[in-house]
Each structure stands twice: as structure tokens, then as C-alpha cells.
Design a protein around this motif. Structure first.
Motif, PDB file in Angstrom:
ATOM      1  N   ALA A 168     -42.063 -38.991  58.666  1.00 17.10           N
ATOM      2  CA  ALA A 168     -42.489 -39.839  57.551  1.00 17.10           C
ATOM      3  C   ALA A 168     -41.278 -40.496  56.888  1.00 17.10           C
TER       4      ALA A 168
ATOM      5  N   SER B 248     -39.991 -43.365  59.142  1.00 17.35           N
ATOM      6  CA  SER B 248     -40.851 -44.547  59.028  1.00 17.35           C
ATOM      7  C   SER B 248     -40.606 -45.279  57.717  1.00 17.35           C
ATOM      8  N   HIS B 249     -40.448 -44.528  56.642  1.00 20.10           N
ATOM      9  CA  HIS B 249     -40.196 -45.116  55.325  1.00 20.10           C
ATOM     10  C   HIS B 249     -38.865 -45.879  55.332  1.00 20.10           C
TER      11      HIS B 249
ATOM     12  N   SER C 170     -43.179 -42.105  49.761  1.00 15.57           N
ATOM     13  CA  SER C 170     -43.396 -43.501  49.358  1.00 15.57           C
ATOM     14  C   SER C 170     -42.716 -43.847  48.032  1.00 15.57           C
TER      15      SER C 170
ATOM     16  N   GLN D 291     -42.594 -33.185  60.730  1.00 17.40           N
ATOM     17  CA  GLN D 291     -43.555 -34.159  60.222  1.00 17.40           C
ATOM     18  C   GLN D 291     -42.986 -34.890  59.006  1.00 17.40           C
ATOM     19  N   ARG D 292     -42.319 -34.166  58.112  1.00 17.85           N
ATOM     20  CA  ARG D 292     -41.687 -34.793  56.944  1.00 17.85           C
ATOM     21  C   ARG D 292     -40.598 -35.764  57.414  1.00 17.85           C
TER      22      ARG D 292
END
Length: 80
Positions: free
Chosen positions: A44, A47-48, A7, A40-41
């Protein structure tokens, strides 16, 4: 080295890391457990990046000009 929170990353940082993750997974350089964590990273990061692109698209505006060529208003650009 501590991984930076997804994020907190810029679009460019996230894309670069996503590219590195995909490369490692494609080459099979890591054991299964680490592959799962990398996947998984990567999810993420993807998506970011999608959220950052959507945010940028919402900021793009079309400038409308009058007969004299002066800017009269701005409006959202459709279809981006």
C-alpha cells in the motif's frame, strides 16, 4: 500507537515507513503472520508513493522564453 492511514501520508512519510517495513522483512525480525501484514502495508505504501510521484510529475512544467528572455508560456515536460 495507531498506524497513520497511508492515504493521509506525505510522500516522505510513506517512503520512511516503507524503508522501515523493508528493513524488518529483510532482517526477519517478525513472525510469519506479522510479515504478511507488513508486506501488505508495504504494498500500500509503494502504491501511494508511486501515485504521489505521478502527481508531482504532472505538475512539472517547462517555461518557454521569447527572444527577449521573458517567459512567454509554460508547457508540460515530456519524458519525465
Amino acid at each position: 500507537m495507531t498506524e497513520k492511514s497511508v492515504s493521509e501520508m506525505s510522500f516522505e512519510e510513506a517512503m520512511a515507513e516503507l524503508d522501515a517495513v523493508v528493513g524488518k522483512l529483510d532482517r526477519g525480525e517478525v513472525p510469519l503472520d506479522e510479515s504478511i501484514a507488513l508486506y501488505q502495508r508495504g504494498a500500500a505504501l509503494k502504491s501511494h508513493c508511486e501515485a504521489k510521484l505521478k502527481e508531482a510529475e504532472e505538475k512539472v512544467e517547462k517555461i518557454t522564453t521569447g527572444p527577449d528572455g521573458a517567459a512567454t508560456k509554460t508547457e508540460k515536460v515530456d519524458g519525465i
